[in-house]
Design an enzyme around this catalytic site. Structure first.
Site, short mmCIF file in Angstrom:
data_model
loop_
_atom_site.label_atom_id
_atom_site.label_comp_id
_atom_site.label_asym_id
_atom_site.label_seq_id
_atom_site.Cartn_x
_atom_site.Cartn_y
_atom_site.Cartn_z
N GLY A 41 40.90 32.48 53.56
CA GLY A 41 40.91 33.40 52.49
C GLY A 41 40.61 32.66 51.10
CB CYS A 42 41.35 29.33 49.64
SG CYS A 42 43.14 29.75 49.73
#
Length: 151
Positions: A41-42
């Protein structure tokens, strides 16, 4: 916290620099907190900010990502995905506390303390004018860009 002046703070930054909030007055800042370098996600979030970087830049806006990872970890993450913006190392949770982004989260059934994905807009006078907390990556960056353009 909206419409309040953000206290000045300093953090180590990629590129061997030190980020100091007061040094960026005169520009709009997007400061985004993310849980961990090089996680799915990051990584997606960073890539989307990277892909829209020119649009933010043309709106007199600088982007900074913050997590609790080390500068060494940040340098690798930034280089691998060619982020054109700096990442700030908040290993002491100074900015995390300032913005209140540390939360208890469930991970694999266990309670863990971590960063809640959040984005903050600070105007050219150093005032927090908008915040998103508990951010879902999909569709978030265009929403931030749209807000910046509405200023």
């Amino acid at each position: 916290m909206n419409n309040t002046s953000v206290p000045d703070f300093e953090l180590p930054s990629t590129g061997g620099k030190t980020f100091k909030l007061s040094a960026h007055l005169g520009k709009t800042l997007v400061i985004y907190f993310y849980p961990k370098d090089a996680t799915p996600g990051c990584t997606t979030q960073g890539q989307q900010f990277r892909d829209h970087y020119a649009e933010f830049n043309s709106a007199n806006t600088e982007i900074f990502g913050i997590s609790r990872d080390s500068i060494k970890s940040h340098e690798n993450f930034k280089a691998k995905f060619e982020f054109p913006f700096d990442l700030l190392a908040d290993t002491e949770e100074l900015a995390c506390q300032l913005f209140g982004v540390i939360k208890m989260k469930k991970m694999y059934g266990k309670e863990v303390r971590g960063i809640q994905r959040s984005t903050f807009i600070i105007n050219k006078d150093g005032v927090l004018i908008h915040e998103w907390r508990g951010v879902k990556v999909d569709g978030h960056i265009p929403e931030v860009l749209e807000f910046i353009r509405s200023l």
